[in-house]
Design a protein around this motif. Structure first.
Motif, PDB file in Angstrom:
ATOM      1  N   SER A 183       0.852  -1.195   0.000  1.00  0.00           N
ATOM      2  CA  SER A 183       0.000   0.000   0.000  1.00  0.00           C
ATOM      3  C   SER A 183       0.888   1.246   0.000  1.00  0.00           C
ATOM      4  CB  SER A 183      -0.946  -0.008   1.196  1.00  0.00           C
ATOM      5  OG  SER A 183      -0.227   0.018   2.409  1.00  0.00           O
ATOM      6  N   LEU A 184       0.273   2.384  -0.257  1.00  0.00           N
ATOM      7  CA  LEU A 184       1.001   3.647  -0.285  1.00  0.00           C
ATOM      8  C   LEU A 184       0.111   4.731   0.295  1.00  0.00           C
ATOM      9  CD1 LEU A 184       3.645   5.037  -1.303  1.00  0.00           C
ATOM     10  CD2 LEU A 184       2.382   5.566  -3.398  1.00  0.00           C
ATOM     11  N   SER A 185       0.642   5.486   1.237  1.00  0.00           N
ATOM     12  CA  SER A 185      -0.080   6.603   1.832  1.00  0.00           C
ATOM     13  C   SER A 185       0.554   7.898   1.347  1.00  0.00           C
ATOM     14  CB  SER A 185       0.003   6.527   3.358  1.00  0.00           C
ATOM     15  OG  SER A 185      -0.682   7.617   3.940  1.00  0.00           O
ATOM     16  N   TYR A 186      -0.282   8.894   1.147  1.00  0.00           N
ATOM     17  CA  TYR A 186       0.178  10.188   0.647  1.00  0.00           C
ATOM     18  C   TYR A 186      -0.255  11.276   1.616  1.00  0.00           C
ATOM     19  CZ  TYR A 186       0.403  14.290  -2.426  1.00  0.00           C
ATOM     20  OH  TYR A 186       0.681  15.508  -2.964  1.00  0.00           O
ATOM     21  N   MET A 187       0.670  12.175   1.937  1.00  0.00           N
ATOM     22  CA  MET A 187       0.387  13.315   2.799  1.00  0.00           C
ATOM     23  C   MET A 187       0.500  14.590   1.975  1.00  0.00           C
ATOM     24  SD  MET A 187       0.177  12.190   6.008  1.00  0.00           S
ATOM     25  CE  MET A 187       0.450  10.591   6.723  1.00  0.00           C
ATOM     26  N   ALA A 188      -0.598  15.327   1.897  1.00  0.00           N
ATOM     27  CA  ALA A 188      -0.607  16.591   1.171  1.00  0.00           C
ATOM     28  C   ALA A 188      -0.031  17.692   2.050  1.00  0.00           C
ATOM     29  CB  ALA A 188      -2.038  16.926   0.746  1.00  0.00           C
ATOM     30  N   LYS A 189       0.113  18.862   1.485  1.00  0.00           N
ATOM     31  CA  LYS A 189       0.734  19.973   2.207  1.00  0.00           C
ATOM     32  C   LYS A 189      -0.111  20.477   3.371  1.00  0.00           C
ATOM     33  CE  LYS A 189       3.589  21.630  -1.527  1.00  0.00           C
ATOM     34  NZ  LYS A 189       4.021  22.764  -2.286  1.00  0.00           N
ATOM     35  N   LYS A 190      -1.425  20.286   3.302  1.00  0.00           N
ATOM     36  CA  LYS A 190      -2.287  20.748   4.378  1.00  0.00           C
ATOM     37  C   LYS A 190      -2.950  19.544   5.034  1.00  0.00           C
ATOM     38  CE  LYS A 190      -3.135  25.220   2.421  1.00  0.00           C
ATOM     39  NZ  LYS A 190      -4.070  26.228   2.037  1.00  0.00           N
ATOM     40  N   ASN A 191      -3.323  19.715   6.287  1.00  0.00           N
ATOM     41  CA  ASN A 191      -4.031  18.659   7.022  1.00  0.00           C
ATOM     42  C   ASN A 191      -3.250  17.359   7.062  1.00  0.00           C
ATOM     43  OD1 ASN A 191      -6.229  20.405   7.459  1.00  0.00           O
ATOM     44  ND2 ASN A 191      -7.041  19.899   5.433  1.00  0.00           N
ATOM     45  N   CYS A 192      -1.983  17.449   7.390  1.00  0.00           N
ATOM     46  CA  CYS A 192      -1.171  16.228   7.412  1.00  0.00           C
ATOM     47  C   CYS A 192      -0.670  15.893   8.822  1.00  0.00           C
ATOM     48  CB  CYS A 192      -0.007  16.339   6.432  1.00  0.00           C
ATOM     49  SG  CYS A 192       1.215  17.568   6.892  1.00  0.00           S
ATOM     50  N   ILE A 193      -1.417  16.296   9.838  1.00  0.00           N
ATOM     51  CA  ILE A 193      -1.055  15.913  11.204  1.00  0.00           C
ATOM     52  C   ILE A 193      -1.373  14.426  11.344  1.00  0.00           C
ATOM     53  CG2 ILE A 193      -1.442  16.306  13.656  1.00  0.00           C
ATOM     54  CD1 ILE A 193      -2.502  19.128  12.867  1.00  0.00           C
ATOM     55  N   HIS A 194      -0.394  13.648  11.775  1.00  0.00           N
ATOM     56  CA  HIS A 194      -0.573  12.201  11.792  1.00  0.00           C
ATOM     57  C   HIS A 194       0.380  11.519  12.767  1.00  0.00           C
ATOM     58  CE1 HIS A 194       2.813  12.835   9.134  1.00  0.00           C
ATOM     59  NE2 HIS A 194       3.161  11.590   9.404  1.00  0.00           N
ATOM     60  N   ARG A 195       0.149  10.213  12.926  1.00  0.00           N
ATOM     61  CA  ARG A 195       1.042   9.351  13.702  1.00  0.00           C
ATOM     62  C   ARG A 195       1.035   7.984  13.024  1.00  0.00           C
ATOM     63  NH1 ARG A 195      -0.416   8.998  19.760  1.00  0.00           N
ATOM     64  NH2 ARG A 195      -2.437   8.404  18.933  1.00  0.00           N
ATOM     65  N   HIS A 196       2.209   7.343  12.982  1.00  0.00           N
ATOM     66  CA  HIS A 196       2.336   5.983  12.458  1.00  0.00           C
ATOM     67  C   HIS A 196       2.754   5.059  13.595  1.00  0.00           C
ATOM     68  CE1 HIS A 196       2.821   8.017   8.433  1.00  0.00           C
ATOM     69  NE2 HIS A 196       1.793   7.217   8.282  1.00  0.00           N
ATOM     70  N   SER A 197       2.129   3.889  13.639  1.00  0.00           N
ATOM     71  CA  SER A 197       2.416   2.890  14.671  1.00  0.00           C
ATOM     72  C   SER A 197       2.608   1.531  14.027  1.00  0.00           C
ATOM     73  CB  SER A 197       1.241   2.773  15.649  1.00  0.00           C
ATOM     74  OG  SER A 197       0.894   4.006  16.208  1.00  0.00           O
ATOM     75  N   ASN A 198       3.507   0.747  14.605  1.00  0.00           N
ATOM     76  CA  ASN A 198       3.634  -0.646  14.194  1.00  0.00           C
ATOM     77  C   ASN A 198       2.450  -1.382  14.814  1.00  0.00           C
ATOM     78  OD1 ASN A 198       4.207  -3.336  13.797  1.00  0.00           O
ATOM     79  ND2 ASN A 198       6.304  -3.224  14.540  1.00  0.00           N
ATOM     80  N   ALA A 199       1.496  -1.760  13.987  1.00  0.00           N
ATOM     81  CA  ALA A 199       0.255  -2.355  14.476  1.00  0.00           C
ATOM     82  C   ALA A 199       0.284  -3.880  14.472  1.00  0.00           C
ATOM     83  CB  ALA A 199      -0.915  -1.869  13.616  1.00  0.00           C
ATOM     84  N   GLY A 200       1.364  -4.457  14.021  1.00  0.00           N
ATOM     85  CA  GLY A 200       1.427  -5.906  13.923  1.00  0.00           C
ATOM     86  C   GLY A 200       2.306  -6.515  14.993  1.00  0.00           C
ATOM     87  N   THR A 201       2.515  -7.797  14.839  1.00  0.00           N
ATOM     88  CA  THR A 201       3.462  -8.491  15.708  1.00  0.00           C
ATOM     89  C   THR A 201       4.765  -8.590  14.925  1.00  0.00           C
ATOM     90  OG1 THR A 201       2.715 -10.629  14.887  1.00  0.00           O
ATOM     91  CG2 THR A 201       1.658  -9.803  16.873  1.00  0.00           C
ATOM     92  N   GLY A 202       5.859  -8.406  15.590  1.00  0.00           N
ATOM     93  CA  GLY A 202       7.150  -8.410  14.910  1.00  0.00           C
ATOM     94  C   GLY A 202       7.537  -7.017  14.444  1.00  0.00           C
ATOM     95  N   LYS A 203       8.562  -6.951  13.629  1.00  0.00           N
ATOM     96  CA  LYS A 203       9.108  -5.682  13.151  1.00  0.00           C
ATOM     97  C   LYS A 203       8.317  -5.137  11.971  1.00  0.00           C
ATOM     98  CE  LYS A 203      13.715  -6.808  14.752  1.00  0.00           C
ATOM     99  NZ  LYS A 203      15.123  -6.938  14.460  1.00  0.00           N
ATOM    100  N   ALA A 204       8.478  -3.824  11.731  1.00  0.00           N
ATOM    101  CA  ALA A 204       7.865  -3.176  10.573  1.00  0.00           C
ATOM    102  C   ALA A 204       8.871  -2.200   9.985  1.00  0.00           C
ATOM    103  CB  ALA A 204       6.590  -2.446  10.968  1.00  0.00           C
ATOM    104  N   ILE A 205       8.795  -2.026   8.668  1.00  0.00           N
ATOM    105  CA  ILE A 205       9.665  -1.088   7.957  1.00  0.00           C
ATOM    106  C   ILE A 205       8.793  -0.287   6.993  1.00  0.00           C
ATOM    107  CG2 ILE A 205      11.600  -0.819   6.350  1.00  0.00           C
ATOM    108  CD1 ILE A 205      12.590  -3.587   7.254  1.00  0.00           C
ATOM    109  N   THR A 206       9.004   1.027   6.956  1.00  0.00           N
ATOM    110  CA  THR A 206       8.383   1.849   5.919  1.00  0.00           C
ATOM    111  C   THR A 206       9.474   2.575   5.145  1.00  0.00           C
ATOM    112  OG1 THR A 206       8.094   3.798   7.343  1.00  0.00           O
ATOM    113  CG2 THR A 206       6.247   2.249   7.216  1.00  0.00           C
ATOM    114  N   LEU A 207       9.178   2.811   3.886  1.00  0.00           N
ATOM    115  CA  LEU A 207      10.016   3.645   3.037  1.00  0.00           C
ATOM    116  C   LEU A 207       9.277   4.964   2.903  1.00  0.00           C
ATOM    117  CD1 LEU A 207      12.601   3.680   1.290  1.00  0.00           C
ATOM    118  CD2 LEU A 207      11.146   3.005  -0.635  1.00  0.00           C
ATOM    119  N   ASN A 208       9.886   6.048   3.342  1.00  0.00           N
ATOM    120  CA  ASN A 208       9.248   7.366   3.326  1.00  0.00           C
ATOM    121  C   ASN A 208       9.974   8.262   2.335  1.00  0.00           C
ATOM    122  OD1 ASN A 208       8.172   6.104   5.601  1.00  0.00           O
ATOM    123  ND2 ASN A 208       8.081   7.987   6.777  1.00  0.00           N
ATOM    124  N   LEU A 209       9.195   8.937   1.503  1.00  0.00           N
ATOM    125  CA  LEU A 209       9.732   9.900   0.548  1.00  0.00           C
ATOM    126  C   LEU A 209       9.138  11.257   0.871  1.00  0.00           C
ATOM    127  CD1 LEU A 209      11.335  10.576  -2.066  1.00  0.00           C
ATOM    128  CD2 LEU A 209       9.207  10.072  -3.316  1.00  0.00           C
TER     129      LEU A 209
END
Length: 172
Positions: free
Chosen positions: A117-143
């Motif tokens: 999947s891919l999430s996109y944050m626009a210039k406005k209204n981009c207040i957010h938090r990311h959490s590892n919601a699974g069991t085990g490790k997680a990796i994201t690639l952020n651009l």
């Protein structure tokens, strides 16, 4: 249909060729590299998630974010930058917030981001938090389109924001 991008080096080359948001979205959607091949870039910390810069130019910054089980970012924004988040391992919970006129934070949405999947944050209204919601490790690639030099961190209880950053790129 464009070919799959199978390495970080190839992804960087493709990102260098296009500057429009649609070009960046396309490149990240086509990126598919097994997480074990990214081991050289991964850093893990039992107390907090880690960020590793993969590539940075004046136009963009590519980072690998590594989360141990249960870890999460603070509630933050990107100080009016564009951002794309692509999970490469594990499951990420993305929560989005609005700041009210009286200074409170209201969560207005959440979604689960899985591999591919891919999430996109626009210039406005981009207040957010990311959490590892699974069991085990997680990796994201952020651009980030322009490198992140400043970001706001929000207090979940009070909604107050403080500006963070040192002038060096590399936000939350």
């Amino acid at each position: 249909m464009a070919e799959t991008i199978r390495s970080l080096a190839e992804l960087v080359r493709v990102l260098e060729q296009g500057s429009r948001p649609a070009d960046r979205t396309d490149a990240l959607m086509r990126f598919s590299q097994p997480p074990e091949e990214l081991a050289a870039f991964c850093q893990w910390n039992a107390r907090h998630y880690t960020r590793q810069c993969i590539h940075r130019t004046r136009e963009h910054e590519l980072m690998l974010i590594c989360y141990e089980e249960g870890q999460r970012t603070s509630i933050h924004d990107y100080d009016s930058q564009l951002a794309w988040i692509k999970p490469l391992l594990g499951t990420i919970l993305e929560e989005r917030f609005n700041a009210t006129a009286d200074g409170k934070l209201i969560r207005h949405g959440e979604k689960v981001l899985g591999i591919g999947s891919l999430s996109y944050m626009a210039k406005k209204n981009c207040i957010h938090r990311h959490s590892n919601a699974g069991t085990g490790k997680a990796i994201t690639l952020n651009l980030y389109s322009r490198p992140i030099r400043r970001w706001r961190v929000y207090d979940e209880r009070t909604g107050s924001a403080s500006l963070s950053g040192t002038g060096e790129a590399g936000g939350e």
